[in-house]
Scaffold this motif. Sequence first.
Motif, short mmCIF file in Angstrom:
data_model
loop_
_atom_site.label_atom_id
_atom_site.label_comp_id
_atom_site.label_asym_id
_atom_site.label_seq_id
_atom_site.Cartn_x
_atom_site.Cartn_y
_atom_site.Cartn_z
N ALA A 159 -41.88 1.63 20.15
CA ALA A 159 -41.86 0.22 20.74
C ALA A 159 -40.69 -0.47 20.44
O ALA A 159 -40.39 -0.65 19.01
N HIS A 160 -40.30 -1.51 21.15
CA HIS A 160 -39.55 -2.65 21.00
C HIS A 160 -39.47 -3.80 21.41
O HIS A 160 -38.60 -4.77 21.83
N THR A 161 -40.81 -4.11 21.90
CA THR A 161 -41.41 -5.21 22.56
C THR A 161 -41.29 -5.03 24.07
O THR A 161 -40.12 -4.28 24.50
N SER A 163 -40.36 -7.17 26.10
CA SER A 163 -39.24 -8.12 27.06
C SER A 163 -37.87 -8.41 26.04
O SER A 163 -37.36 -9.34 26.25
N HIS A 164 -37.84 -7.69 25.03
CA HIS A 164 -37.15 -7.73 23.78
C HIS A 164 -37.05 -9.45 23.57
O HIS A 164 -36.13 -10.11 23.20
N LEU A 165 -38.09 -9.51 22.99
CA LEU A 165 -38.50 -10.81 22.49
C LEU A 165 -37.91 -11.30 21.18
O LEU A 165 -38.04 -10.60 20.10
N TYR A 199 -38.17 -3.86 15.59
CA TYR A 199 -37.98 -5.43 15.96
C TYR A 199 -36.90 -6.12 16.63
O TYR A 199 -35.70 -5.67 16.15
N PRO A 200 -36.83 -6.67 17.80
CA PRO A 200 -35.57 -7.00 18.51
C PRO A 200 -34.65 -8.02 17.50
O PRO A 200 -35.31 -8.56 16.72
N PHE A 201 -33.31 -7.79 17.74
CA PHE A 201 -32.49 -8.23 17.06
C PHE A 201 -32.19 -8.13 15.66
O PHE A 201 -31.35 -8.52 15.01
N GLY A 202 -33.16 -7.07 15.40
CA GLY A 202 -32.97 -6.42 13.81
C GLY A 202 -32.63 -7.02 12.53
O GLY A 202 -33.03 -6.18 11.48
ZN LIG Z 1 -32.62 -4.48 20.69
#
Ligand SMILES: [Zn+2]
Length: 275
Positions: A159-161, A163-165, A199-202
Amino acid sequence: MQSIPGTNADKSALKRSFQSGLRRVHMWCARRELPERMALYLHSLDPAEQPAVRAMLQWCRDHGRTFVDTDRYLAPDCPAGVVNVSFDDNHRGWHDALPVFEEFGVMVTFYMNTCVLRGSCSAEEMHRYYDLVEHHGRREPLTVGEIAEIHRAGHLIGAHTHSHLAMKKVPLEHARADLERNRAMLEEITGAKVSHFSYPFGVRRHFSPALGEMVRRMGFQSIAAATPGLLYKPRDPFWLQRTYWMLDKPVAWNAENLRVNGALWVKLTKLSPIG
Ligand SMILES: [Zn+2]
């Protein structure tokens, strides 16, 4: 070409020069032998980038490394000398590259967003998504069928959310609902449990201990982070520390990045030690 002081071009030139200076300093004072265990992460994989991904996998092989999936990499009895490969976001090129992964015997983890699925979203939605993730190559996400095929080929879907939240910027409940929607869609597509999350933006400023606790309570087995320089940290079965591999840079440049032990720098600044 000189940039005009105060413009965005000027600011990004300054940022690039700061980052390359930072990288040089860490190469000088924090360079180590290659880590025993390496988790590499990437984003897009357009057909034109396949030779570069092949070169990455061959470099791992040439250094005697064994490819393992995320379950194995995080297992307490996983031996030294392993490499884990993962990709974030949602790119059609992942599916095109399945034969490359098969050739090298790599079981990849694909951490996917589900807000764009080819065939069920508009061109405008796709562009908005790729603007958000700052991808300027081929702007095409996977179809539902392609995701199912990637799963059937033995790769893990994470999973990565939805909507790239930017999860830290919204209330916990909102973040949870977005991630739950993402997981439910991926589980429906693959017919399998989705246990891993990136998680988005890492980087650490985009995540928090409260979000980490929320993800754990949701039943995920691991969280993947993407701050370089942490491959030497003692292993933690819940946290997958990854360092990026850039397909538009030479193998040697990427390999050098893996040798930086940036744990102290990251602890003090929360910033990447290599830019
Ligand atoms: Zn990403």
